[in-house]
Design a protein around this motif. Structure first.
Motif, PDB file in Angstrom:
ATOM      1  N   LYS A   1       0.834  -1.212   0.000  1.00 43.74           N
ATOM      2  CA  LYS A   1       0.000   0.000   0.000  1.00 43.74           C
ATOM      3  C   LYS A   1       0.864   1.256   0.000  1.00 43.74           C
ATOM      4  O   LYS A   1       0.551   2.230  -0.696  1.00 43.74           O
ATOM      5  CB  LYS A   1      -0.932  -0.007   1.215  1.00 43.74           C
ATOM      6  N   LYS A   2       1.957   1.228   0.748  1.00 46.61           N
ATOM      7  CA  LYS A   2       2.860   2.377   0.777  1.00 46.61           C
ATOM      8  C   LYS A   2       3.487   2.590  -0.602  1.00 46.61           C
ATOM      9  O   LYS A   2       3.552   3.718  -1.100  1.00 46.61           O
ATOM     10  CB  LYS A   2       3.938   2.164   1.832  1.00 46.61           C
ATOM     11  N   SER A   3       3.919   1.509  -1.216  1.00 50.36           N
ATOM     12  CA  SER A   3       4.532   1.590  -2.540  1.00 50.36           C
ATOM     13  C   SER A   3       3.539   2.096  -3.582  1.00 50.36           C
ATOM     14  O   SER A   3       3.883   2.898  -4.450  1.00 50.36           O
ATOM     15  CB  SER A   3       5.068   0.215  -2.938  1.00 50.36           C
ATOM     16  N   ILE A   4       2.294   1.646  -3.487  1.00 55.26           N
ATOM     17  CA  ILE A   4       1.276   2.061  -4.447  1.00 55.26           C
ATOM     18  C   ILE A   4       0.927   3.538  -4.264  1.00 55.26           C
ATOM     19  O   ILE A   4       0.734   4.267  -5.238  1.00 55.26           O
ATOM     20  CB  ILE A   4       0.027   1.166  -4.314  1.00 55.26           C
ATOM     21  N   LYS A   5       0.867   3.994  -3.017  1.00 60.42           N
ATOM     22  CA  LYS A   5       0.562   5.405  -2.772  1.00 60.42           C
ATOM     23  C   LYS A   5       1.687   6.321  -3.257  1.00 60.42           C
ATOM     24  O   LYS A   5       1.433   7.435  -3.694  1.00 60.42           O
ATOM     25  CB  LYS A   5       0.303   5.639  -1.280  1.00 60.42           C
ATOM     26  N   GLU A   6       2.921   5.852  -3.165  1.00 56.52           N
ATOM     27  CA  GLU A   6       4.055   6.660  -3.627  1.00 56.52           C
ATOM     28  C   GLU A   6       4.115   6.745  -5.150  1.00 56.52           C
ATOM     29  O   GLU A   6       4.535   7.755  -5.697  1.00 56.52           O
ATOM     30  CB  GLU A   6       5.365   6.087  -3.073  1.00 56.52           C
ATOM     31  N   ASN A   7       3.749   5.663  -5.843  1.00 56.46           N
ATOM     32  CA  ASN A   7       3.809   5.614  -7.310  1.00 56.46           C
ATOM     33  C   ASN A   7       2.480   5.127  -7.877  1.00 56.46           C
ATOM     34  O   ASN A   7       2.402   4.025  -8.425  1.00 56.46           O
ATOM     35  CB  ASN A   7       4.928   4.664  -7.771  1.00 56.46           C
ATOM     36  N   PRO A   8       1.419   5.928  -7.795  1.00 60.26           N
ATOM     37  CA  PRO A   8       0.104   5.435  -8.241  1.00 60.26           C
ATOM     38  C   PRO A   8       0.002   5.169  -9.738  1.00 60.26           C
ATOM     39  O   PRO A   8      -0.809   4.355 -10.167  1.00 60.26           O
ATOM     40  CB  PRO A   8      -0.856   6.547  -7.808  1.00 60.26           C
ATOM     41  N   ASN A   9       0.816   5.828 -10.531  1.00 61.61           N
ATOM     42  CA  ASN A   9       0.749   5.632 -11.981  1.00 61.61           C
ATOM     43  C   ASN A   9       1.540   4.412 -12.442  1.00 61.61           C
ATOM     44  O   ASN A   9       1.269   3.872 -13.515  1.00 61.61           O
ATOM     45  CB  ASN A   9       1.265   6.876 -12.709  1.00 61.61           C
ATOM     46  N   GLU A  10       2.510   3.989 -11.651  1.00 66.27           N
ATOM     47  CA  GLU A  10       3.384   2.884 -12.053  1.00 66.27           C
ATOM     48  C   GLU A  10       2.999   1.554 -11.426  1.00 66.27           C
ATOM     49  O   GLU A  10       3.212   0.506 -12.015  1.00 66.27           O
ATOM     50  CB  GLU A  10       4.833   3.215 -11.692  1.00 66.27           C
ATOM     51  N   VAL A  11       2.464   1.595 -10.204  1.00 60.21           N
ATOM     52  CA  VAL A  11       2.213   0.362  -9.452  1.00 60.21           C
ATOM     53  C   VAL A  11       0.714   0.237  -9.201  1.00 60.21           C
ATOM     54  O   VAL A  11       0.053   1.190  -8.825  1.00 60.21           O
ATOM     55  CB  VAL A  11       2.974   0.381  -8.106  1.00 60.21           C
ATOM     56  N   THR A  12       0.182  -0.977  -9.420  1.00 56.81           N
ATOM     57  CA  THR A  12      -1.236  -1.237  -9.170  1.00 56.81           C
ATOM     58  C   THR A  12      -1.382  -2.350  -8.142  1.00 56.81           C
ATOM     59  O   THR A  12      -0.405  -2.978  -7.756  1.00 56.81           O
ATOM     60  CB  THR A  12      -1.960  -1.646 -10.463  1.00 56.81           C
ATOM     61  N   GLY A  13      -2.614  -2.582  -7.732  1.00 54.64           N
ATOM     62  CA  GLY A  13      -2.867  -3.674  -6.797  1.00 54.64           C
ATOM     63  C   GLY A  13      -3.354  -3.217  -5.437  1.00 54.64           C
ATOM     64  O   GLY A  13      -3.234  -3.959  -4.469  1.00 54.64           O
ATOM     65  N   MET A  14      -3.920  -2.017  -5.356  1.00 56.39           N
ATOM     66  CA  MET A  14      -4.391  -1.498  -4.075  1.00 56.39           C
ATOM     67  C   MET A  14      -5.482  -2.401  -3.478  1.00 56.39           C
ATOM     68  O   MET A  14      -5.494  -2.654  -2.279  1.00 56.39           O
ATOM     69  CB  MET A  14      -4.920  -0.076  -4.237  1.00 56.39           C
ATOM     70  N   GLY A  15      -6.372  -2.902  -4.322  1.00 54.48           N
ATOM     71  CA  GLY A  15      -7.445  -3.782  -3.845  1.00 54.48           C
ATOM     72  C   GLY A  15      -6.910  -5.080  -3.280  1.00 54.48           C
ATOM     73  O   GLY A  15      -7.384  -5.561  -2.247  1.00 54.48           O
ATOM     74  N   MET A  16      -5.925  -5.661  -3.955  1.00 53.22           N
ATOM     75  CA  MET A  16      -5.327  -6.902  -3.459  1.00 53.22           C
ATOM     76  C   MET A  16      -4.593  -6.667  -2.155  1.00 53.22           C
ATOM     77  O   MET A  16      -4.663  -7.493  -1.237  1.00 53.22           O
ATOM     78  CB  MET A  16      -4.380  -7.494  -4.508  1.00 53.22           C
ATOM     79  N   ALA A  17      -3.895  -5.557  -2.047  1.00 51.72           N
ATOM     80  CA  ALA A  17      -3.178  -5.242  -0.813  1.00 51.72           C
ATOM     81  C   ALA A  17      -4.160  -5.054   0.337  1.00 51.72           C
ATOM     82  O   ALA A  17      -3.946  -5.557   1.442  1.00 51.72           O
ATOM     83  CB  ALA A  17      -2.325  -3.988  -0.997  1.00 51.72           C
ATOM     84  N   THR A  18      -5.256  -4.350   0.074  1.00 51.37           N
ATOM     85  CA  THR A  18      -6.262  -4.130   1.107  1.00 51.37           C
ATOM     86  C   THR A  18      -6.908  -5.445   1.526  1.00 51.37           C
ATOM     87  O   THR A  18      -7.104  -5.695   2.717  1.00 51.37           O
ATOM     88  CB  THR A  18      -7.338  -3.147   0.603  1.00 51.37           C
ATOM     89  N   ALA A  19      -7.235  -6.287   0.564  1.00 51.92           N
ATOM     90  CA  ALA A  19      -7.829  -7.591   0.880  1.00 51.92           C
ATOM     91  C   ALA A  19      -6.857  -8.449   1.690  1.00 51.92           C
ATOM     92  O   ALA A  19      -7.263  -9.124   2.650  1.00 51.92           O
ATOM     93  CB  ALA A  19      -8.228  -8.307  -0.402  1.00 51.92           C
ATOM     94  N   GLY A  20      -5.583  -8.425   1.329  1.00 51.66           N
ATOM     95  CA  GLY A  20      -4.582  -9.178   2.090  1.00 51.66           C
ATOM     96  C   GLY A  20      -4.450  -8.672   3.512  1.00 51.66           C
ATOM     97  O   GLY A  20      -4.353  -9.465   4.456  1.00 51.66           O
ATOM     98  N   ILE A  21      -4.470  -7.357   3.680  1.00 50.40           N
ATOM     99  CA  ILE A  21      -4.381  -6.774   5.028  1.00 50.40           C
ATOM    100  C   ILE A  21      -5.593  -7.180   5.860  1.00 50.40           C
ATOM    101  O   ILE A  21      -5.459  -7.555   7.029  1.00 50.40           O
ATOM    102  CB  ILE A  21      -4.252  -5.240   4.936  1.00 50.40           C
TER     103      ILE A  21
END
Length: 91
Positions: A42-62
């Motif tokens: 989630k931290k990585s995705i927030k820092e680079n929202p245009n390059e990295v995806t997967g916020m939903g998967m990270a949230t579901a895993g958490i």
């Protein structure tokens, strides 16, 4: 993000292992690792929202990993309380 995928997979695996008593402490170990990976993703995705995806998967895993940790702690507390009441009954 690979960490998001790993977090989700570890959350699912730890949830399955939670209900199989023979595995012992493996669910809590996989859940803690999955939680750390999910937070990192989630931290990585927030820092680079245009390059990295997967916020939903990270949230579901958490969510899955947190659920397993809570269930494990409640089960451990139940075992301790049950054994404490049995010791009083034996005396």
């Amino acid at each position: 993000d690979g960490n998001a995928n790993a977090s989700l997979v570890l959350g699912i695996v730890s949830l399955i292992f939670t209900f199989v008593p023979i595995w012992g402490f493996i669910p809590i170990i996989t859940a803690v690792i999955g939680l750390v990976l999910g937070l990192s993703a989630k931290k990585s995705i927030k820092e680079n929202p245009n390059e990295v995806t997967g916020m939903g998967m990270a949230t579901a895993g958490i969510i899955l990993c947190t659920f397993v940790i809570v269930i494990f702690i409640l089960g451990l507390m139940g075992c301790v309380l049950f054994s404490a009441t049995n010791v009083k009954m034996i005396k």
